[in-house]
Enzyme design. Sequence first.
Site, PDB file in Angstrom:
ATOM      1  N   TYR A  40       0.793  -1.227   0.000  1.00  0.00           N
ATOM      2  CA  TYR A  40       0.000   0.000   0.000  1.00  0.00           C
ATOM      3  C   TYR A  40       0.829   1.282   0.000  1.00  0.00           C
ATOM      4  O   TYR A  40       0.557   2.200  -0.767  1.00  0.00           O
ATOM      5  CB  TYR A  40      -0.959  -0.003   1.189  1.00  0.00           C
ATOM      6  N   ASP A  94      -9.588   3.370   4.205  1.00  0.00           N
ATOM      7  CA  ASP A  94      -8.237   3.233   3.704  1.00  0.00           C
ATOM      8  C   ASP A  94      -7.828   1.772   3.768  1.00  0.00           C
ATOM      9  O   ASP A  94      -7.730   1.184   4.841  1.00  0.00           O
ATOM     10  CB  ASP A  94      -7.265   4.086   4.511  1.00  0.00           C
ATOM     11  N   HIS A  95      -7.606   1.193   2.609  1.00  0.00           N
ATOM     12  CA  HIS A  95      -7.369  -0.247   2.510  1.00  0.00           C
ATOM     13  C   HIS A  95      -6.046  -0.662   3.144  1.00  0.00           C
ATOM     14  O   HIS A  95      -5.813  -1.851   3.396  1.00  0.00           O
ATOM     15  CB  HIS A  95      -7.401  -0.663   1.039  1.00  0.00           C
ATOM     16  N   THR A  96      -5.190   0.301   3.420  1.00  0.00           N
ATOM     17  CA  THR A  96      -3.945  -0.009   4.108  1.00  0.00           C
ATOM     18  C   THR A  96      -4.228  -0.721   5.420  1.00  0.00           C
ATOM     19  O   THR A  96      -3.535  -1.653   5.810  1.00  0.00           O
ATOM     20  CB  THR A  96      -3.154   1.286   4.388  1.00  0.00           C
ATOM     21  N   ARG A 102      -5.207 -10.475   8.022  1.00  0.00           N
ATOM     22  CA  ARG A 102      -5.713  -9.868   6.794  1.00  0.00           C
ATOM     23  C   ARG A 102      -6.193 -10.913   5.795  1.00  0.00           C
ATOM     24  O   ARG A 102      -7.089 -11.692   6.080  1.00  0.00           O
ATOM     25  CB  ARG A 102      -4.641  -8.961   6.144  1.00  0.00           C
TER      26      ARG A 102
END
Length: 600
Positions: free
Chosen positions: A104, A322-324, A443
């Site tokens: 990311y 926020d995909h982080t 994740r």
Amino acid sequence: MDTKLTPPWLRQENNLLNPEVTQRLFINQDNIPNLPTEAPQVYLARFLEWVEPLVSKVKFVKAQAAVQDYLNSKACAQIETIIAERAQNTHSSWLANWWVQYAYLTSTGPVSPEVNAPYYLELPTVGWSQAELAAALSAQLWHIYQQVQKRQLTSFSVKDKLFSLDTLQSIFASCQIHRADGDVYFVNDQPANFIVVIKNNVFYKLVIDNSGSLEQLQAQLQLSFVQILDNELSHPPHWNLLTATTTKAESQSLLDQLWAQNPEMLLDIYNSAFIVNLDNVELTTPLQLLRNSTWTPNFNRWHAKGIQLVITKNAQLVILADHTSFDGSSVATLANIFVSKLQKVNTEGASALTPTMLSFPTVDQDKQKYFKQLSKNFKDYVYNAVMFELKWDWFTKPLIKAKGIKNSEAFIHLCYQIAQYQTNKKLQNTYVAVDMRQYFRGRTECLRPLSKQSVAFVKRYCKDPKGTLKQFRKYYPAIESLHFEKTRLAQKGSGVNRHLLGAYLAWNEHQDTIAKPALFETKAWKTIAANPLSTSSIVDKYLRNFSFDPVEPNGIGIAYAIDDTNFRAILSVYQHNLQYLKDWMKHFEQTVKTILKTLK
């Protein structure tokens, strides 16, 4: 405030990748298992099995030799030692910070849509006003934030399985920040007492008093949102466009200018628990809502903030995360925590919280012209990806089961493969996201659905559809079984790509002392890491649609779900490849209809 203070994104105490910050944020108090490591002999044997259908026989033989050489090399032992040392931390995972940094923070384009992911939620709030919905959602999200701060919301259970909610620790009061020398993930784990609201590019700060009940807070927020919505003040897109520049250097330059002129305002944005966007538009379709969350003519965003609510005038919701830190499965879990608690409140006797307008530096004519060009550049960037929405009420999970198909995912991906082969006479690698939150900081992993069996079936089908479908019951069970087994392996941390990534990154960070393995340069290695078809499926009663750009320049993105009501998807492709996606969609629909019609 002393403007000579070090900007927060340069302070180590605010950097998510600082080991001290990681240790402070992530505490595995529920004793959730850590992401397992595997012996290279194990994951590389699986790598060869999964990649064999994707490469020529010659390339596969070379990969076999490269794997054997690697296993016998000094580099392999060095790499595995590094991974084993990282795995010792029970409050993280050996992969987590690597994943944040390299998946990311190395994003080369605007953080949105490359990193910010939009999720459309269908809520049981028909007839609510924009202010009512914004207040109810904000109150519930604020309550969740308080629970996170007190470490009262760290996991959840499904069918006696415990899943981690560790991502909640870094989604509030956080932001990804573009820097020319490498992005930074800013996070403030000190309790925030305010949120930021944006309407017509005017930013408001709402300080929240925790002394009352949740119902009282919702009433106060509702009155505050009414005040903000009644305010006709508006600004053209301005300094917030620094979050949408097409180069990191440009974003850094604007951010540094803003910090030099008004650091207090900037700190308010970054330190706020979350942002609420009140959009002055009425939109109805999921695709319209998702696209609006990324780019709108009036902009109205501060992209890369950890979590944002985007609420339209007709009370429709998109969560911009926020995909982080936060993926789609986490958004679905979050929705299931708060949606059932949404209810209207009586505002009689309540007092509004006082909105404080955040003051941005004055924008002169030259700057206005510059920001206008930035807005155009960002729009061109966003709309270089074309998106289509599918919604098929005739294609449902019960229908598939009635046809004797046990695993709907295996069936859908077989149809994807057929459509791909019919479109370009190629069978390419496909990415399928798999939830790994049963591990702390786990994740996702991915599975690769192509197998020798599926490839053989696809080629038979494309040559002789009728004849092949007569033998569907003979061929399909093995395809379905392999898909299920690969999914199970990925869920338990025994996939392929995350282990390969770990090996590569261990070398990458120590390449001054570790010789680069020839395995990393093989066609097979590069093929298994490519994602010409990038897919993700989230089946949830509230999270109905989401979207993302293609991962590869010539690829397509497929965000889909199938349940008892329909099959739905948002598909994306870049402009230069538009005809490819149109042909692919036509072939996919024809394939699904033909197979379902044939099966009795």
